[in-house]
Design an enzyme around this catalytic site. Structure first.
Site, PDB file in Angstrom:
ATOM      1  N   LYS A  40     -75.598  11.125  53.444  1.00  0.00           N
ATOM      2  CA  LYS A  40     -76.859  11.089  52.695  1.00  0.00           C
ATOM      3  C   LYS A  40     -76.513  10.593  51.290  1.00  0.00           C
ATOM      4  CE  LYS A  40     -80.660  14.343  51.572  1.00  0.00           C
ATOM      5  NZ  LYS A  40     -81.135  15.740  51.737  1.00  0.00           N
ATOM      6  N   SER A  90     -84.581  20.502  54.386  1.00  0.00           N
ATOM      7  CA  SER A  90     -84.225  19.078  54.475  1.00  0.00           C
ATOM      8  C   SER A  90     -83.224  18.642  55.519  1.00  0.00           C
ATOM      9  CB  SER A  90     -83.758  18.581  53.117  1.00  0.00           C
ATOM     10  OG  SER A  90     -84.877  18.288  52.345  1.00  0.00           O
ATOM     11  N   SER A 101     -85.836  16.046  53.448  1.00  0.00           N
ATOM     12  CA  SER A 101     -85.471  14.847  52.727  1.00  0.00           C
ATOM     13  C   SER A 101     -84.354  14.046  53.382  1.00  0.00           C
ATOM     14  CB  SER A 101     -85.056  15.209  51.304  1.00  0.00           C
ATOM     15  OG  SER A 101     -83.903  16.035  51.321  1.00  0.00           O
TER      16      SER A 101
END
Ligand code: GLN
Length: 479
Positions: free
Chosen positions: A82, A181, A157
């Site tokens: 990420k 997330s 997210s």
């Protein structure tokens, strides 16, 4: 696309064993990952690839394997980080304009640990800027598309990470979970997402969102792969004083007897707000656990309905503090025409931050301000303590809890983007685990309306191994 049919990576431990023996070449695996990324460009899961660095590492790993040197448990396994993880030699933007051009001067401990076992980072995944969001629509760059339906969000997210795994760009990806997330995008993309106990994985080198809630964990195609990645990244780290020792028993030891295990259906996570099709799917999953010998009862966390309100006070409070370091002087973007320091601060921040970051800075600063501190921040902390106590009481009656991940399936792109409150409600069933610091996992529990459904399983703090073991059993029952 038809997720799950492209590329088909073998289980992670098999890849590593074959790279070690020379049967597979890390260099080929890196090319396979980069090709899958290029072939699925239209999903916008990836901010940037790290091909140059990955190819070099692969060459080195293949050469060492050829000499019979021990590479590690993730030998040659490509992964996607990420883009809020610092990776040497790569830009780390956290999907925010204010960090554009920021090259990592050091590397996240989690990435160091993965690399020490031979894993290779091939790309940085899209996210909601600074991990603020539930859909990746808050990314300052672009919105990731759901692999099952391009008109829908992948969740957030860590939406880029989840979509990347579902699209078989790599066998696993890293994520962060502050309120949902890892688990929400895992559920929306039909993959496994594991949020460990708070402090089990070092946060050093990961862009901070809300430090008392942030955790790091894997997104993978199955529980076994997730457990292996966790086993590599977990444990004490001198660079993060909140870290705890890992369990002496490996997280990869998933032996488990479901018979007589007490699982509580968390009443507040199985209420009538859940879409009927999803609820039926989850009930069927729970029935299978019962039929396999689990002792299913109902439990309640009476303060749970307050958890989202508590989260959306404490989280912005910590966000506003953590984002104060982006002042245009030290990292990333600086407004080039500022006449003085004050203008540089205000213009760099004003232009660099997106709408959601600004909203959170304002809410956070407000709830922390002297006139309102007692009314909001302090009360929220009090309720957080109460929630933790209620979790403790509930876990004195059951070994695990089960419930929905989300009241709905993946929603349409744009559906909630202009209504922050509707977006915040997507986290209804997840922020509680972050407030209590407990481990929680989302595993695929079938398909409803052609879209994946996630089942959430939770355990007491530090029972991460047991939770993974239960999830493995559940995964087999639901297959
Ligand atoms: N959706 C939640 C939020 O916007 C959680 C985000 C996260 O876990 N990073 O705060």
């Amino acid at each position: 696309m038809d997720p799950g049919t492209q590329g088909q990576w073998p289980p992670i431990k098999d890849i590593a064993a074959k790279v070690q023996s020379g049967e597979l070449k890390a260099a080929d695996l890196v090319e396979q990952a980069l090709e899958a990324i290029a072939d699925n460009k239209e999903y916008d899961a990836i901010i940037a690839t790290t091909g140059g660095r990955a190819r070099e590492r692969a060459k080195d790993i293949d050469a060492r394997a050829a000499k019979g040197q021990e590479i590690g448990r993730l030998a040659g396994v490509p992964f996607i980080a990420k883009d809020n993880f610092l990776v040497y030699g790569a830009e780390t933007t956290a999907a925010s304009n204010i960090l554009k051009g920021f090259n990592a001067p050091y590397q996240a401990t989690a990435v160091n640990k993965l690399e020490a076992e031979g894993a290779i980072c091939v790309a940085k995944a899209n996210l909601d800027a600074f991990a603020h969001g539930s859909s990746t629509e808050n990314s300052d760059f672009f919105t990731t598309k759901n692999p099952y339906d391009m008109a829908r969000v992948p969740g957030g997210s860590s939406g880029g990470s989840a979509a990347a795994v579902a699209l078989q760009m790599a066998p696993f990806a890293t994520g962060t979970d502050t309120g949902s997330s890892i688990r929400l995008p895992a559920a929306f993309c039909g993959v496994v997402g594991f949020k460990p106990t708070y402090g089990l994985v070092s946060r050093s080198g990961v862009v901070a969102m809300a430090s008392s809630l942030d955790v790091i964990g894997p997104l993978a195609r199955n529980v076994e792969d997730a457990a292996l990645v966790l086993d590599v990244i977990a444990g004490r780290d001198n660079l993060d004083s909140t870290t705890i020792e890992k369990d002496p028993r490996p997280y990869t030891d998933l032996s488990f007897d479901l018979k007589g295990v007490k699982i509580g259906i968390l009443k507040e996570y199985m209420d009538d707000s859940i879409a009927p099709g999803i609820k039926t799917q989850l009930q069927q999953a729970i029935d299978k656990l019962r039929a396999a010998g689990a002792n299913i009862t109902e439990v309640s966390i009476p303060s749970m309905p307050l958890s989202l309100a508590v989260y959306y006070i404490l989280c912005p409070a910590e966000v506003s503090s953590n984002l104060s370091r982006y002042d245009g002087q030290r990292y990333g973007y600086t407004y080039p025409e500022a006449k003085d320091l004050e203008e540089s601060y205000s213009q760099s921040r004003g232009r660099g931050f997106g709408k959601e970051a600004k909203r959170r800075i304002m809410i956070g600063t407000y709830v922390l301000s002297s006139g309102y501190y007692d009314a909001y921040y302090k009360r929220a902390q009090t309720v957080r303590t109460k929630l933790m106590q209620e979790f403790e009481t509930a876990f004195s009656k059951v070994d695990f809890m089960v419930g929905a991940v989300s009241p709905t399936g993946p929603f349409k792109i744009g559906e909630k983007a202009s209504d922050p409150l509707a977006m915040y409600l997507a986290d209804l069933f997840m922020a509680g685990a972050n407030l209590a610091g407990i481990p929680s996992i989302s595993i695929p529990a079938g398909i409803n309306d052609n879209l994946p459904v996630g089942l959430q399983l939770m355990a007491p703090q530090r029972a991460d191994r047991d939770l993974l073991a239960l999830a493995k059993q559940a995964e087999e029952l639901l297959a």
